[in-house]
Design a protein around this motif. Structure first.
Motif: not given
Length: 283
Positions: A7, A10, A55, A57, A59, A71-74, A123, A127
């Motif tokens: 994370f 990223l 991709n 992310v 947060n 948080s949000y990713y993957y 993304n 950012s």
């Protein structure tokens, strides 16, 4: 530990990515959150020609402490490092990411949830980040009236609870400020709510004396108003030449509550019933 380092990678990658035309936009700098209700923290990002979900992310964190709120990713929520104060009350809208919506929903907010929040989005296009301040408030409850008749005076006391600390005023007659003659005290309960008690001690009753009590909660534009007309009446008895005095208190109450919410503004008017209370003047 592996996911945390990924994370971080990223986030670092997002900060170094070319961000031409990419912005994170906060429609509001501040939002009023009502105790125990839902509040939406709006955060939008620019959707360019690049696939907005590639991709991605998102947060949300507390701006002053960097503690994770959500948080949000993957491709899914990542809540292992979430601050315990936010367990079970946060949510994003993944179906809205393609439209550039990274808003956060907080449900059942408490006073501890006030503060500054940072929205970070990254993304394939770039950012960015933005800040929004959450101000907590609670409407003051319907005031409880307590009347005490003493040998040489009468006291009128109001008690109510809300947040933040309310501004209390008393007026006599035609809007003559009598607040200096009142006694007002505050205290907070375990949840942080304020209880206010305000007392007006009336030593001399003149016929048709009028007193007005006003409570204001400026954060939510709430005003509670009570007006009293006091009348002193005397009568005699056939058994004695001495006169006894009764205090006739006519309470004409009206409550004006003007509610202003951060997202939805609306007005509500409540008129209280008139009450007549006869209190004997003690010898």
């Amino acid at each position: 530990m592996q996911k945390i380092s990924q994370f971080s990678f990223l986030v670092l990658w997002g900060r170094l990515a070319l961000s031409k035309g990419f912005k994170v936009l906060m429609p509001k700098e501040q939002v009023i959150a009502i105790l125990n209700q839902v509040v939406m923290l709006e955060c939008n990002f620019t959707v360019t020609e690049e696939p907005p979900l590639k991709n991605i992310v998102i947060n949300w964190q507390l701006a002053n402490t960097n503690q994770v709120v959500h948080s949000y990713y993957y491709g899914r929520d990542q809540l292992k490092k979430q601050n315990p104060n936010y367990f079970g009350i946060t949510s994003l809208f993944p179906e809205e990411f393609k439209r550039g919506n990274a808003s956060l929903r907080l449900e059942g907010v408490k006073l501890k949830h006030s503060g500054k929040y940072q929205c970070y989005v990254s993304n394939a296009s770039g950012s960015g980040e933005g800040i929004i301040t959450v101000v907590l408030a609670a409407f003051y409850s319907e005031p409880r009236l307590i009347i005490k008749q003493k040998s040489s005076s009468t006291s009128l006391m109001f008690e109510s609870s809300g947040y933040p600390k309310a501004d209390i005023s008393w007026y006599f007659g035609d809007n003559k400020d009598a607040s200096v003659l009142s006694n007002t005290s505050y205290w907070q309960d375990a949840d942080g709510l304020y209880t206010v008690q305000s007392t007006m001690e009336i030593n001399k009753i003149e016929n048709n004396s009028t007193y007005t009590f006003v409570l204001r909660n400026a954060v939510v534009n709430q005003t509670i108003l009570r007006t009293f007309t006091l009348k002193a009446e005397e009568y005699g008895t056939s058994m004695s030449k001495s006169a006894s005095t009764l205090l006739l208190i006519t309470i004409a109450g009206s409550v004006l509550i003007i509610m202003a919410l951060a997202i939805l503004l609306y007005n509500k008017y409540i008129k209280a019933k008139s009450i007549e209370i006869i209190v004997p003047n003690l010898p």
